[in-house]
Design a protein around this motif. Structure first.
Motif, short mmCIF file in Angstrom:
data_model
loop_
_atom_site.label_atom_id
_atom_site.label_comp_id
_atom_site.label_asym_id
_atom_site.label_seq_id
_atom_site.Cartn_x
_atom_site.Cartn_y
_atom_site.Cartn_z
N LEU A 269 0.81 -1.22 0.00
CA LEU A 269 0.00 0.00 0.00
C LEU A 269 0.84 1.26 0.00
O LEU A 269 0.44 2.28 -0.57
CB LEU A 269 -0.94 0.01 1.21
N THR A 270 2.00 1.23 0.64
CA THR A 270 2.83 2.44 0.75
C THR A 270 4.02 2.45 -0.20
O THR A 270 4.73 3.44 -0.27
CB THR A 270 3.36 2.59 2.19
N SER A 271 4.24 1.38 -0.93
CA SER A 271 5.37 1.24 -1.87
C SER A 271 6.72 1.38 -1.19
O SER A 271 7.70 1.84 -1.79
CB SER A 271 5.27 2.27 -3.00
N ILE A 272 6.80 1.00 0.08
CA ILE A 272 8.07 0.97 0.81
C ILE A 272 8.65 -0.42 0.65
O ILE A 272 8.01 -1.40 1.03
CB ILE A 272 7.88 1.31 2.30
N GLN A 273 9.84 -0.52 0.11
CA GLN A 273 10.47 -1.82 -0.10
C GLN A 273 11.75 -1.94 0.72
O GLN A 273 12.85 -2.10 0.19
CB GLN A 273 10.77 -2.03 -1.60
N GLU A 274 11.62 -1.88 2.00
CA GLU A 274 12.76 -1.99 2.92
C GLU A 274 12.80 -3.40 3.48
O GLU A 274 11.83 -3.92 4.00
CB GLU A 274 12.60 -0.97 4.05
N MET A 275 13.96 -4.05 3.40
CA MET A 275 14.08 -5.44 3.83
C MET A 275 13.98 -5.58 5.36
O MET A 275 13.43 -6.57 5.84
CB MET A 275 15.41 -6.04 3.35
N THR A 276 14.51 -4.62 6.09
CA THR A 276 14.43 -4.73 7.55
C THR A 276 13.01 -4.53 8.05
O THR A 276 12.69 -4.98 9.15
CB THR A 276 15.36 -3.70 8.22
N LEU A 277 12.16 -3.89 7.27
CA LEU A 277 10.78 -3.68 7.67
C LEU A 277 10.03 -5.01 7.74
O LEU A 277 9.13 -5.17 8.55
CB LEU A 277 10.08 -2.73 6.70
N THR A 278 10.41 -5.98 6.94
CA THR A 278 9.75 -7.27 6.98
C THR A 278 10.34 -8.17 8.06
O THR A 278 9.62 -8.96 8.66
CB THR A 278 9.85 -8.00 5.63
N PHE A 279 11.61 -8.05 8.31
CA PHE A 279 12.30 -8.99 9.20
C PHE A 279 12.12 -8.64 10.68
O PHE A 279 11.74 -9.50 11.48
CB PHE A 279 13.79 -9.03 8.84
N VAL A 280 12.38 -7.42 11.05
CA VAL A 280 12.42 -7.04 12.47
C VAL A 280 11.06 -7.17 13.16
O VAL A 280 10.97 -7.79 14.23
CB VAL A 280 13.01 -5.62 12.62
N PRO A 281 9.96 -6.66 12.60
CA PRO A 281 8.68 -6.83 13.31
C PRO A 281 8.23 -8.29 13.40
O PRO A 281 7.64 -8.70 14.40
CB PRO A 281 7.68 -6.03 12.47
N LYS A 282 8.53 -9.07 12.37
CA LYS A 282 8.14 -10.48 12.39
C LYS A 282 8.91 -11.23 13.48
O LYS A 282 8.33 -12.02 14.24
CB LYS A 282 8.40 -11.11 11.03
N VAL A 283 10.19 -10.98 13.60
CA VAL A 283 10.99 -11.64 14.64
C VAL A 283 10.56 -11.16 16.02
O VAL A 283 10.47 -11.96 16.96
CB VAL A 283 12.50 -11.39 14.40
N ALA A 284 10.26 -9.87 16.16
CA ALA A 284 9.81 -9.35 17.45
C ALA A 284 8.47 -9.98 17.86
O ALA A 284 8.29 -10.35 19.02
CB ALA A 284 9.69 -7.83 17.39
N ALA A 285 7.56 -10.12 16.92
CA ALA A 285 6.26 -10.74 17.22
C ALA A 285 6.44 -12.21 17.59
O ALA A 285 5.80 -12.71 18.52
CB ALA A 285 5.33 -10.61 16.02
N MET A 286 7.32 -12.91 16.89
CA MET A 286 7.56 -14.32 17.20
C MET A 286 8.22 -14.48 18.57
O MET A 286 7.88 -15.41 19.31
CB MET A 286 8.40 -14.96 16.11
N LEU A 287 9.14 -13.60 18.92
CA LEU A 287 9.76 -13.66 20.24
C LEU A 287 8.74 -13.39 21.34
O LEU A 287 8.76 -14.04 22.39
CB LEU A 287 10.91 -12.66 20.34
N ALA A 288 7.84 -12.44 21.11
CA ALA A 288 6.81 -12.14 22.10
C ALA A 288 5.88 -13.34 22.30
O ALA A 288 5.56 -13.70 23.44
CB ALA A 288 6.01 -10.91 21.68
N VAL A 289 5.48 -13.96 21.21
CA VAL A 289 4.60 -15.12 21.32
C VAL A 289 5.33 -16.29 21.95
O VAL A 289 4.75 -17.04 22.75
CB VAL A 289 4.03 -15.50 19.93
N PHE A 290 6.60 -16.46 21.63
CA PHE A 290 7.38 -17.52 22.26
C PHE A 290 7.46 -17.30 23.77
O PHE A 290 7.29 -18.24 24.55
CB PHE A 290 8.79 -17.58 21.66
N TRP A 291 7.69 -16.07 24.18
CA TRP A 291 7.79 -15.76 25.61
C TRP A 291 6.46 -16.02 26.31
O TRP A 291 6.43 -16.55 27.41
CB TRP A 291 8.22 -14.30 25.77
N ILE A 292 5.36 -15.65 25.66
CA ILE A 292 4.04 -15.84 26.25
C ILE A 292 3.66 -17.32 26.32
O ILE A 292 3.10 -17.78 27.32
CB ILE A 292 2.98 -15.04 25.46
N SER A 293 3.96 -18.09 25.28
CA SER A 293 3.51 -19.48 25.21
C SER A 293 4.56 -20.48 25.71
O SER A 293 4.38 -21.69 25.52
CB SER A 293 3.12 -19.82 23.78
#
Length: 88
Positions: free
Chosen positions: A41-65
């Motif tokens: 939607l925003t035409s932003i093609q930054e590679m770290t934008l896909t990696f960092v939030p996904k890893v942060a969300a997975m770490l949070a879910v790992f910590w919770i579960s």
């Protein structure tokens, strides 16, 4: 140990692996889809934008579960695997 018991324990072990990995995989899928939609939607093609939030969300879910994962693994080893090893 006969083949039926072996395959039953293998099936139970695979089911435990699927059950344990499901929360993290679902979060990675949802985060990846949301970030991909945002990038489209925003035409932003930054590679770290896909990696960092996904890893942060997975770490949070790992910590919770983590407690849930530990309970499932402990129950599997206590009631499925250990009686077979001790009984052999």
């Amino acid at each position: 140990m006969n083949e039926a018991v072996f395959f039953d324990v293998m099936r139970a072990g695979l089911w435990v692996a699927v059950t344990i990995s499901m929360p993290m995989l679902v979060v990675a899928l949802v985060a990846g889809l949301a970030i991909g939609l945002f990038q489209a939607l925003t035409s932003i093609q930054e590679m770290t934008l896909t990696f960092v939030p996904k890893v942060a969300a997975m770490l949070a879910v790992f910590w919770i579960s983590m407690g849930f994962m530990t309970q499932k693994l402990t129950a599997f080893f206590q009631f499925q695997l250990v009686p077979l090893i001790v009984g052999s």
